[in-house]
Motif scaffolding. Sequence first.
Motif, PDB file in Angstrom:
ATOM      1  N   LEU A   1       0.815  -1.220   0.000  1.00 51.95           N
ATOM      2  CA  LEU A   1       0.000   0.000   0.000  1.00 51.95           C
ATOM      3  C   LEU A   1       0.849   1.271   0.000  1.00 51.95           C
ATOM      4  CD1 LEU A   1      -2.964  -0.698   2.478  1.00 51.95           C
ATOM      5  CD2 LEU A   1      -3.068  -0.427  -0.010  1.00 51.95           C
ATOM      6  N   ALA A   2       2.125   1.146   0.349  1.00 48.63           N
ATOM      7  CA  ALA A   2       2.986   2.315   0.476  1.00 48.63           C
ATOM      8  C   ALA A   2       3.144   3.074  -0.836  1.00 48.63           C
ATOM      9  CB  ALA A   2       4.354   1.918   1.014  1.00 48.63           C
ATOM     10  N   ILE A   3       3.020   2.392  -1.953  1.00 50.71           N
ATOM     11  CA  ILE A   3       3.210   3.065  -3.245  1.00 50.71           C
ATOM     12  C   ILE A   3       1.888   3.579  -3.815  1.00 50.71           C
ATOM     13  CG2 ILE A   3       5.269   1.723  -3.780  1.00 50.71           C
ATOM     14  CD1 ILE A   3       3.542   0.033  -5.668  1.00 50.71           C
ATOM     15  N   LYS A   4       0.801   3.367  -3.100  1.00 46.46           N
ATOM     16  CA  LYS A   4      -0.508   3.834  -3.572  1.00 46.46           C
ATOM     17  C   LYS A   4      -0.679   5.329  -3.319  1.00 46.46           C
ATOM     18  CE  LYS A   4      -1.937  -0.346  -4.677  1.00 46.46           C
ATOM     19  NZ  LYS A   4      -2.188  -0.734  -6.086  1.00 46.46           N
ATOM     20  N   ASP A   5      -1.661   5.917  -3.982  1.00 43.84           N
ATOM     21  CA  ASP A   5      -1.956   7.326  -3.815  1.00 43.84           C
ATOM     22  C   ASP A   5      -2.317   7.627  -2.357  1.00 43.84           C
ATOM     23  OD1 ASP A   5      -2.755  10.039  -5.051  1.00 43.84           O
ATOM     24  OD2 ASP A   5      -4.525   9.454  -3.907  1.00 43.84           O
ATOM     25  N   ALA A   6      -1.633   8.617  -1.785  1.00 44.71           N
ATOM     26  CA  ALA A   6      -1.806   8.914  -0.362  1.00 44.71           C
ATOM     27  C   ALA A   6      -3.222   9.372  -0.033  1.00 44.71           C
ATOM     28  CB  ALA A   6      -0.807   9.983   0.064  1.00 44.71           C
ATOM     29  N   ALA A   7      -3.772  10.286  -0.821  1.00 44.78           N
ATOM     30  CA  ALA A   7      -5.086  10.854  -0.506  1.00 44.78           C
ATOM     31  C   ALA A   7      -6.152   9.766  -0.432  1.00 44.78           C
ATOM     32  CB  ALA A   7      -5.465  11.909  -1.532  1.00 44.78           C
ATOM     33  N   LYS A   8      -6.163   8.878  -1.418  1.00 44.83           N
ATOM     34  CA  LYS A   8      -7.181   7.822  -1.432  1.00 44.83           C
ATOM     35  C   LYS A   8      -6.953   6.807  -0.316  1.00 44.83           C
ATOM     36  CE  LYS A   8      -8.009   8.077  -6.432  1.00 44.83           C
ATOM     37  NZ  LYS A   8      -7.929   7.339  -7.717  1.00 44.83           N
ATOM     38  N   THR A   9      -5.715   6.396  -0.154  1.00 47.81           N
ATOM     39  CA  THR A   9      -5.404   5.337   0.824  1.00 47.81           C
ATOM     40  C   THR A   9      -5.582   5.813   2.255  1.00 47.81           C
ATOM     41  OG1 THR A   9      -3.799   4.398  -0.729  1.00 47.81           O
ATOM     42  CG2 THR A   9      -3.625   3.720   1.576  1.00 47.81           C
ATOM     43  N   LEU A  10      -5.058   6.989   2.574  1.00 46.90           N
ATOM     44  CA  LEU A  10      -5.039   7.442   3.956  1.00 46.90           C
ATOM     45  C   LEU A  10      -6.346   8.097   4.393  1.00 46.90           C
ATOM     46  CD1 LEU A  10      -1.367   8.740   4.121  1.00 46.90           C
ATOM     47  CD2 LEU A  10      -2.283   6.490   4.727  1.00 46.90           C
ATOM     48  N   ALA A  11      -7.154   8.559   3.441  1.00 46.44           N
ATOM     49  CA  ALA A  11      -8.482   9.066   3.802  1.00 46.44           C
ATOM     50  C   ALA A  11      -9.318   7.939   4.411  1.00 46.44           C
ATOM     51  CB  ALA A  11      -9.178   9.640   2.574  1.00 46.44           C
ATOM     52  N   LYS A  12      -9.140   6.735   3.896  1.00 47.85           N
ATOM     53  CA  LYS A  12      -9.858   5.580   4.438  1.00 47.85           C
ATOM     54  C   LYS A  12      -9.410   5.308   5.875  1.00 47.85           C
ATOM     55  CE  LYS A  12     -10.263   3.362  -0.108  1.00 47.85           C
ATOM     56  NZ  LYS A  12      -9.841   2.206  -0.939  1.00 47.85           N
ATOM     57  N   VAL A  13      -8.114   5.494   6.136  1.00 50.37           N
ATOM     58  CA  VAL A  13      -7.596   5.272   7.486  1.00 50.37           C
ATOM     59  C   VAL A  13      -8.214   6.270   8.456  1.00 50.37           C
ATOM     60  CG1 VAL A  13      -5.521   5.311   8.934  1.00 50.37           C
ATOM     61  CG2 VAL A  13      -5.430   4.311   6.639  1.00 50.37           C
ATOM     62  N   ALA A  14      -8.308   7.524   8.022  1.00 47.41           N
ATOM     63  CA  ALA A  14      -8.895   8.557   8.879  1.00 47.41           C
ATOM     64  C   ALA A  14     -10.345   8.230   9.216  1.00 47.41           C
ATOM     65  CB  ALA A  14      -8.810   9.918   8.184  1.00 47.41           C
ATOM     66  N   GLY A  15     -11.107   7.830   8.210  1.00 50.42           N
ATOM     67  CA  GLY A  15     -12.502   7.473   8.442  1.00 50.42           C
ATOM     68  C   GLY A  15     -12.643   6.286   9.369  1.00 50.42           C
ATOM     69  N   LYS A  16     -11.744   5.317   9.196  1.00 46.82           N
ATOM     70  CA  LYS A  16     -11.774   4.115  10.046  1.00 46.82           C
ATOM     71  C   LYS A  16     -11.509   4.460  11.501  1.00 46.82           C
ATOM     72  CE  LYS A  16      -9.887  -0.367   9.325  1.00 46.82           C
ATOM     73  NZ  LYS A  16      -8.816  -1.160   8.746  1.00 46.82           N
ATOM     74  N   SER A  17     -10.609   5.423  11.736  1.00 47.01           N
ATOM     75  CA  SER A  17     -10.251   5.773  13.113  1.00 47.01           C
ATOM     76  C   SER A  17     -11.459   6.363  13.846  1.00 47.01           C
ATOM     77  CB  SER A  17      -9.076   6.764  13.131  1.00 47.01           C
ATOM     78  OG  SER A  17      -9.470   8.022  12.630  1.00 47.01           O
ATOM     79  N   TRP A  18     -12.304   7.124  13.124  1.00 42.91           N
ATOM     80  CA  TRP A  18     -13.497   7.688  13.763  1.00 42.91           C
ATOM     81  C   TRP A  18     -14.561   6.624  13.972  1.00 42.91           C
ATOM     82  CZ3 TRP A  18     -14.907  11.121  16.925  1.00 42.91           C
ATOM     83  CH2 TRP A  18     -16.250  11.434  17.099  1.00 42.91           C
ATOM     84  N   LYS A  19     -14.711   5.713  13.015  1.00 36.84           N
ATOM     85  CA  LYS A  19     -15.667   4.616  13.183  1.00 36.84           C
ATOM     86  C   LYS A  19     -15.312   3.775  14.411  1.00 36.84           C
ATOM     87  CE  LYS A  19     -16.983   4.144   8.321  1.00 36.84           C
ATOM     88  NZ  LYS A  19     -16.925   3.281   7.102  1.00 36.84           N
ATOM     89  N   ARG A  20     -14.021   3.692  14.683  1.00 40.58           N
ATOM     90  CA  ARG A  20     -13.583   2.929  15.853  1.00 40.58           C
ATOM     91  C   ARG A  20     -14.069   3.608  17.137  1.00 40.58           C
ATOM     92  NH1 ARG A  20      -8.774   2.725  18.960  1.00 40.58           N
ATOM     93  NH2 ARG A  20      -8.270   0.622  19.674  1.00 40.58           N
ATOM     94  N   VAL A  21     -14.055   4.928  17.167  1.00 38.11           N
ATOM     95  CA  VAL A  21     -14.548   5.654  18.339  1.00 38.11           C
ATOM     96  C   VAL A  21     -16.039   5.383  18.526  1.00 38.11           C
ATOM     97  CG1 VAL A  21     -14.864   7.932  19.383  1.00 38.11           C
ATOM     98  CG2 VAL A  21     -12.829   7.474  18.009  1.00 38.11           C
ATOM     99  N   VAL A  22     -16.796   5.480  17.434  1.00 41.24           N
ATOM    100  CA  VAL A  22     -18.240   5.256  17.496  1.00 41.24           C
ATOM    101  C   VAL A  22     -18.540   3.828  17.942  1.00 41.24           C
ATOM    102  CG1 VAL A  22     -20.378   5.186  16.146  1.00 41.24           C
ATOM    103  CG2 VAL A  22     -18.690   7.001  15.736  1.00 41.24           C
ATOM    104  N   GLY A  23     -17.788   2.881  17.410  1.00 39.99           N
ATOM    105  CA  GLY A  23     -17.992   1.486  17.792  1.00 39.99           C
ATOM    106  C   GLY A  23     -17.737   1.264  19.270  1.00 39.99           C
ATOM    107  N   LYS A  24     -16.668   1.855  19.794  1.00 46.60           N
ATOM    108  CA  LYS A  24     -16.348   1.718  21.223  1.00 46.60           C
ATOM    109  C   LYS A  24     -17.465   2.330  22.073  1.00 46.60           C
ATOM    110  CE  LYS A  24     -11.908   0.209  21.415  1.00 46.60           C
ATOM    111  NZ  LYS A  24     -11.361  -0.834  22.307  1.00 46.60           N
ATOM    112  N   TYR A  25     -17.990   3.462  21.616  1.00 45.94           N
ATOM    113  CA  TYR A  25     -19.059   4.124  22.359  1.00 45.94           C
ATOM    114  C   TYR A  25     -20.318   3.249  22.388  1.00 45.94           C
ATOM    115  CZ  TYR A  25     -22.887   7.332  23.352  1.00 45.94           C
ATOM    116  OH  TYR A  25     -24.010   7.912  23.877  1.00 45.94           O
ATOM    117  N   ASP A  26     -20.688   2.703  21.251  1.00 41.13           N
ATOM    118  CA  ASP A  26     -21.896   1.869  21.181  1.00 41.13           C
ATOM    119  C   ASP A  26     -21.774   0.652  22.100  1.00 41.13           C
ATOM    120  OD1 ASP A  26     -23.041   3.586  19.374  1.00 41.13           O
ATOM    121  OD2 ASP A  26     -22.452   2.422  17.608  1.00 41.13           O
ATOM    122  N   LYS A  27     -20.605   0.049  22.119  1.00 40.70           N
ATOM    123  CA  LYS A  27     -20.397  -1.120  22.983  1.00 40.70           C
ATOM    124  C   LYS A  27     -20.469  -0.724  24.463  1.00 40.70           C
ATOM    125  CE  LYS A  27     -17.604  -3.977  19.859  1.00 40.70           C
ATOM    126  NZ  LYS A  27     -16.288  -4.628  19.640  1.00 40.70           N
TER     127      LYS A  27
END
Length: 492
Positions: free
Chosen positions: A355-381
């Motif tokens: 993944l390191a050679i992939k486009d940063a904007a597309k690849t890392l935007a997904k990481v940012a979104g995932k990090s927030w979903k993790r917060v929501v998931g922890k809260y729901d649990k």
Amino acid sequence: MAIEIEDKFDVPAEFETPELSGVPGCAEAVDLVSHRLTALYFDTADLRLAARGITLRRRRGGEDAGWHLKLPKAKGVRDEIARPLTRSAKIVPRELADLVHAYTRGEPLVPVAELETLRKVTSLRDADGRPLLEVADDHVKGTVFGEDRHVDRWREVEAEIIGGDADVLKRVGKILRKAGATPAGSANKLARLLGPRIPVTAIPDLDEGTAGRVVVDYLKSQVTALVAQDPQVRRAAPDAVHQMRVASRRLRSALQSFSGVIAETSGLQDELRWIANALGEVRDLEVIRWRFAGHLDTLDPDLVVGRIGTRLGDDLAEREREALARVTEVMSGERYFALLDRLDALVANPPLTPLAIKDAAKTLAKVAGKSWKRVVGKYDKAQAIEDAEQREIAMHGVRKAAKRARYTADALKPLLGDQAFVLANRAKAVQEVLGLYQDGIVAQQIVLEEAQRAREAGEDTFTYGLLLGIERAEADRSHSEFPAVWADVTGS
């Protein structure tokens, strides 16, 4: 310690220093007595200090003879730590040697070069005769020690702020450049003398705009931040423990969040948690001492009775000093040096994934979104837990997830812009309100412990009760505010 702010210029041998008495903002230019300076520079045999832009010298002559350690802060700005001359010319004072442990990592400090300088100084002063800036015209002879012993000669000019401001420095720089001076090609005299002998940190071959480049650049910035705080922690500089701890946490968070780009770092994450925990004891005591001092300042003096000011002030400060001594001992051990070596190796030769050679904007935007979903998931649990005590423990996990999401968003602000700013602000709001609640709970426990000690010593504990009430009210207020904060950041 002093902060050194200066501009350096390369000049030809025939350079003529221009007239400086007419510099706007300066009333006069006074030529001072010339000095002959002899400085012996120390480093490891492989020049680890020079590679970081650090200089450590023993200088004779002039008005500031002594041992000088200069640590870079920003371009043209350095922290200078000075100590008096010692009897030995070849043994670095232990206090200064300790401050560069993070760079030497057990390697001995030895003389690597000598600079002999004939210096003529012009002092620019205001109407009251106070010095604003000094311009030093230096004729330099430099000698490199070792098997490839080398001698070089040159001339340079330095303009250093003494009591003025950056505007005066800029005006003088402009005049010097008009006279034929050019911005120095090296950060300092030693760097110019050593030249290509100074080792250069390896840089991974990654294209701009790739996910690997963005992640590695961020990791490198945090490694630099962590190591730069090491000498400040050893000196007990204000906020240094906090900044070093934050750097270690940001590194660990990045390795967790960007594990799809950089793999096989679980062991390193464990070591970063270890050093953050070691720093945490000092930081927690520091924060709680400030917190109690603020509360006591707001109380009517008639309500502050007994030794509470001493117990929650001087006594906690002493515990803080003892904790700092333990930290500096940890930071002088092999485990810590091994961690620093691993961090250097990480940014020089990172274990990258495809993944390191992939486009940063597309690849890392997904990481940012995932990090927030993790917060929501922890809260729901957490909210699904019926037992109140267990639910509070789970909410502590929500706070940690929010902190990780915030750090991830901060790392991606240069890449994702507004998207990252929005995510960082959401995560920060959650982290802070939960953090205030947690701080209140911890503070209550410390108040109770100190009150018990006071009671056993036969002291009046009335004010402890007031503090306990204040802390309980603040914790309750944060607890009650959380639902509104959560609704605001989630839109629900």
